[in-house]
Design a protein around this motif. Structure first.
Motif, short mmCIF file in Angstrom:
data_model
loop_
_atom_site.label_atom_id
_atom_site.label_comp_id
_atom_site.label_asym_id
_atom_site.label_seq_id
_atom_site.Cartn_x
_atom_site.Cartn_y
_atom_site.Cartn_z
N ARG A 501 69.93 -25.15 106.08
CA ARG A 501 70.82 -26.13 106.68
C ARG A 501 70.82 -26.03 108.20
O ARG A 501 70.47 -25.00 108.77
CB ARG A 501 72.23 -25.94 106.13
N GLY A 502 71.24 -27.13 108.82
CA GLY A 502 71.17 -27.28 110.27
C GLY A 502 71.80 -26.16 111.06
O GLY A 502 71.27 -25.73 112.09
N LYS A 503 72.90 -25.65 110.55
CA LYS A 503 73.62 -24.58 111.24
C LYS A 503 72.71 -23.39 111.55
O LYS A 503 72.78 -22.81 112.63
CB LYS A 503 74.79 -24.13 110.36
N SER A 504 71.85 -23.05 110.59
CA SER A 504 71.00 -21.89 110.82
C SER A 504 69.87 -22.20 111.81
O SER A 504 69.13 -21.30 112.22
CB SER A 504 70.44 -21.32 109.52
N TYR A 505 69.75 -23.47 112.19
CA TYR A 505 68.79 -23.84 113.25
C TYR A 505 69.54 -24.10 114.55
O TYR A 505 68.97 -24.66 115.47
CB TYR A 505 68.01 -25.09 112.84
N MET A 506 70.83 -23.73 114.57
CA MET A 506 71.68 -23.95 115.75
C MET A 506 71.79 -25.44 116.09
O MET A 506 72.02 -25.80 117.24
CB MET A 506 71.12 -23.19 116.98
N CYS A 507 71.61 -26.29 115.08
CA CYS A 507 71.73 -27.71 115.32
C CYS A 507 73.17 -28.01 115.71
O CYS A 507 74.11 -27.48 115.14
CB CYS A 507 71.33 -28.50 114.08
N LYS A 508 73.33 -28.89 116.71
CA LYS A 508 74.67 -29.19 117.23
C LYS A 508 75.45 -30.07 116.26
O LYS A 508 76.68 -29.98 116.18
CB LYS A 508 74.52 -29.89 118.58
N GLU A 509 74.72 -30.94 115.55
CA GLU A 509 75.38 -31.89 114.66
C GLU A 509 75.35 -31.38 113.22
O GLU A 509 74.29 -31.05 112.70
CB GLU A 509 74.64 -33.23 114.69
N PRO A 510 76.48 -31.39 112.55
CA PRO A 510 76.48 -30.97 111.14
C PRO A 510 75.76 -32.02 110.28
O PRO A 510 75.72 -33.20 110.63
CB PRO A 510 77.97 -30.94 110.76
N GLY A 511 75.21 -31.57 109.17
CA GLY A 511 74.69 -32.52 108.19
C GLY A 511 73.19 -32.61 108.08
O GLY A 511 72.67 -33.37 107.26
#
Lengths: 543, 543
Positions: A501-511
């Motif tokens: 999921r995006g969080k583990s890629y430090m993505c700023k936007e959830p989802g």
């Protein structure tokens, strides 16, 4: 919400623990400072060391007095003593972000609690916690892998980036007779940089596939057991603890773990956005403007920025940087004396023939060759992550030499080095057999997955390279938060499907989620089925 | 000699640099402290973090003011400004023990020099320097190895501990058909602890060869790429930076490098002496009395001691601990809640049949099983250091789990793991063919070298195990200092002979050298010839 919600007592407790932490951290630091081993080579030097030690003692003592004073005041003001619960409870230490056992008396403090000892050190606990929070799904998967016959209900893994499409071809090649060589040299300790013959082959290979304008020098190659080891070693020798490297987000989550484990270098995010605001722009586009702004931001926060980390082809976005963009990033780095660590681990996985990949090694006049360091390995392009092979190419001999030291703890077995050499050497097989088949299979799998995504009306990003698509599941999050992203991720796991999921890629936007498509038809089909089912289930629960 | 000999100006310079160093070190530390990534999982937590950050800022600021003040005073008193040479000269930084670039302004200081930037970070320079000073001879050897026909004048290596006596047997075994397996599982990422089948085999192997009273549990096995990786990982999870482990000297020099590179744990020497003072005692004998005294000494120096490191059979002494001694050491550790890391890497290289080796894994009632951790690997016992294989066995699942995380950066290639599994599995070959031949050849080589030493009237220590003798060349040092030991070592190198000297084993007494005898007859004979020649040359120069 906020401060009002926070019980006064628990706030004081937390403050107390963190004061203890800080005291201990500084204590550890001074122990390190005063106990480091300076071996005097002469009486003169011994004297110098003595002078220095005395000087340090003065500072040490003064700092300790200040902190001790602060402690007394803090304890008096906040009645820390009273509000602290039994300090023998081990749970307490689990809660603070960086727990310390303050039983190491470095200086005289007015506050001298004693605690039970654990098996692991506080650092050990930190590492375990960090790992658990990042990799526990992976461990669950390893224990319960899907197998068509033996374990059809096991975890399907579209979360870890592996190319499983050419196992047949690779296996066949690796089973040929030329691959097996047991020579004395391979059985003994080697040059820490890697066996000379493998380094020569890597130099030749990169010269050819990266289209280097001149022949690359084997002396500038270092091979270690995996690209993450190379990355870690680079951070160790290019950065100091607490310093920062800029990294555009979303980026490969392994970098976070690696930078945390040894180098203690901060990866400072250059947050990219999915929204397209300019003409000729793409979602998550990296611009020099973004880089400049982020560098400024980092400096305003008093961070020392040492470099920029790029991945090209990008993971998880599936973007290949144009040569112009690449040059702009490199020029930016040069302007600010930043190192560029560029990870080209997916360079041969560009399966869309209309896309042209440009390695930094192909650039005739690199803006700052001394600070440009390229990582490549066989894990993705040859689908053999289990070989544990990563290579560094740097034009800077000082960097190559410093990184080579890490061969001591990150070496590859000699017999594996031999096989890698043979594999990279077989240009004919790679060009005529392997790459065409690999690209064609990647195309097919990509087509299959993207067709399914379109049918589900799920937006995604990918430009015909890598092993993954980056999909937007924001419409399934209600509300669109990281907590909900986590819930959806959990939902996939409950359906025995691993995604990342995006969080583990430090993505700023959830989802956002990454789906690996480099999987064989049967498991891929089943995985996409589970994917659809999980989404339906998730939607249903929210209706 | 001493202070008088030291130019006043150069002393001030040195002090100035070290003040800068200290300032920067503390600065780095605060950067680390204030920039660590705390990911708040809730608004409450975010508030708590905010409170803590503010608190830290106060301390930070106060400490900075103190240091700044000290700086101003120091600069005024010692006229540091005046005595500092051009700070743009890169050489300057090379001289100080831990150079730092103070261009990272963490706090406002009255002293704000600016310096040229380097390619490597200060940590990178430290690592390079440390490595160069410890391993440069090894690099020279790698470039110019002896070969009977191709390079008869090349370096002969009796310095690095390798067993070259059974290359024929191992090669033959590794070339058999059962060794080559290319399965999908081996080509992909594995369980970070190592492939389950290999761990099972290691558990079986150790149960048998260590004579464990009950079957060892594969879940307690972790395999990494070499014993040094295991050692490093153990120090990482059992110790905090600046904490200490006791190690009896002389001990294996690689430990020093490893503890320095990542774990930053201090190896606190338990200095043993060659002189025999008690009845029934041996040279360099380790006693509990010594351990207790050293522990006290460490604590008086305000060091937090976390454990004890033992090697059994001992390297470089060639001593096997008796079961009684072993129990005494373990009881000592238990009394003080110390971990015991015991390296049994030479356990199958006990070639004197009258000597009985006792693994700690054979002990029925281990004093403190949760804190006893065993390291073993195939590098020495099977003469395949190039395989990069090391295994941990610990009764403590928490430790096994924490160490397994390091598989991420210290993994072994799957195909090598497969070969290792097959090798360890073939108990019949090991017992009937390999071990008898290996022991017999070790005996012969040992006999040859010790006979030569006796003829030269050189005292030595070895009790029929390991690959080395520990020789006393004090009579060749005039005077008997480490500087002279170094000169003699240089003399061997000038004669194209690599030996390792006592200093790198932290030996307290100058004049001891380790000679590896596990070399084939022709090179061994030539090496002993060069050895004798170097000594004669050295003596002649002194007459």
């Amino acid at each position: 919400p906020g401060l009002a919600n926070l019980g006064e007592t628990s706030k004081k407790k937390e403050s107390g623990f963190l004061m203890l932490n800080l005291q201990q951290t500084i204590g550890d630091h001074f122990v390190k400072l005063t106990t480091r081993q300076w071996q005097a080579q002469s009486p003169e030097e011994a004297n110098r060391i003595q002078v220095v030690r005395e000087q340090e003692d003065v500072i040490n003592h003064t700092v300790c007095q200040v902190i001790s004073l602060l402690w007394t005041e803090a304890a008096a003001d906040q009645r820390l003593h009273e509000s602290l619960p039994s300090l023998n409870s081990p749970e307490i230490w689990k809660k603070s972000p960086s727990p310390r056992q303050p039983d190491q008396q470095v200086w005289q403090s007015s506050f001298q609690p004693s605690f039970v000892s654990h098996i692991l050190s506080n650092r050990g606990v930190d590492i375990s916690d960090f790992y658990q929070s990042h990799f526990q799904d992976y461990d669950a998967y390893q224990q319960d892998k899907y197998h068509e016959e033996k374990n059809p209900l096991g975890f399907l893994n579209l979360g870890v980036s592996e190319n499983k499409l050419c196992v047949d071809l690779i296996t066949e090649r690796l089973c040929q007779n030329d691959m097996n060589c047991i020579e004395e040299d391979l059985l003994q300790y080697s040059d820490w940089r890697g066996h000379p013959l493998l380094r020569e082959e890597v130099a030749r290979f990169l010269t050819y596939y990266c289209r280097a304008p001149t022949r690359l020098d084997p002396e500038n190659v270092v091979v270690l057991n995996g690209c993450c080891s190379i990355f870690s070693a680079l951070l160790m020798v290019l950065g100091n603890p607490g310093e920062a490297f800029l990294v555009p987000t979303p980026f490969y989550g392994g970098f976070t773990f690696v930078s945390h484990l040894y180098a203690k270098v901060e990866l400072f995010p250059v947050h990219l956005e999915s929204e397209v605001r300019m003409e000729n722009s793409e979602p998550f586009q990296l611009t020099v403007d973004k880089l400049e702004k982020t560098l400024l931001e980092a400096r305003q926060k008093e961070k020392k920025v040492r470099g920029l980390v790029l991945t090209n082809p990008q993971n998880p976005l599936g973007i290949v940087y144009s040569q112009d963009s690449l040059m702009e990033y490199l020029e930016f780095a040069k302007r600010h004396h930043l190192h560029v660590i560029i990870d080209e681990i997916y360079m041969l996985s560009v399966f869309d023939e209309s896309i042209k990949f440009h390695s930094v090694l192909s650039i005739e006049r690199l803006p700052d060759p001394d600070r440009t360091h390229v990582i490549w390995g066989t894990s993705k392009d040859f689908g053999i992550s289990g070989f544990r092979f990563g290579a560094l190419y740097t034009h800077n001999k000082e960097v190559a030499s410093a990184v080579s030291i890490f061969g001591y703890l990150h070496g590859i077995s000699g017999i594996t080095q031999y096989k890698l050499r043979r594999l990279l050497q077989d240009r004919e097989w790679i060009d005529a057999v392997y790459l065409p088949a690999n690209h064609s299979r990647l195309r097919t799998a990509h087509k299959y997955v993207t067709k399914k995504l379109r049918a589900l009306e799920i937006p995604f990003v990918n430009h015909g390279c890598g092993l993954y698509v980056w999909v937007n599941l924001q419409s399934y999050l209600k509300p669109c938060t990281f907590a909900e992203e986590r819930a959806l991720h959990r939902r996939f796991l409950d359906n025995k499907l691993m995604l990342s999921r995006g969080k583990s890629y430090m993505c700023k936007e959830p989802g956002w989620f990454r789906i690996i498509f480099a999987e064989n038809y049967v498991p891929l089909k089943l995985a996409m089925h589970r994917f659809k089912h999980a989404l339906e289930e998730h939607n249903y629960d929210w209706m």
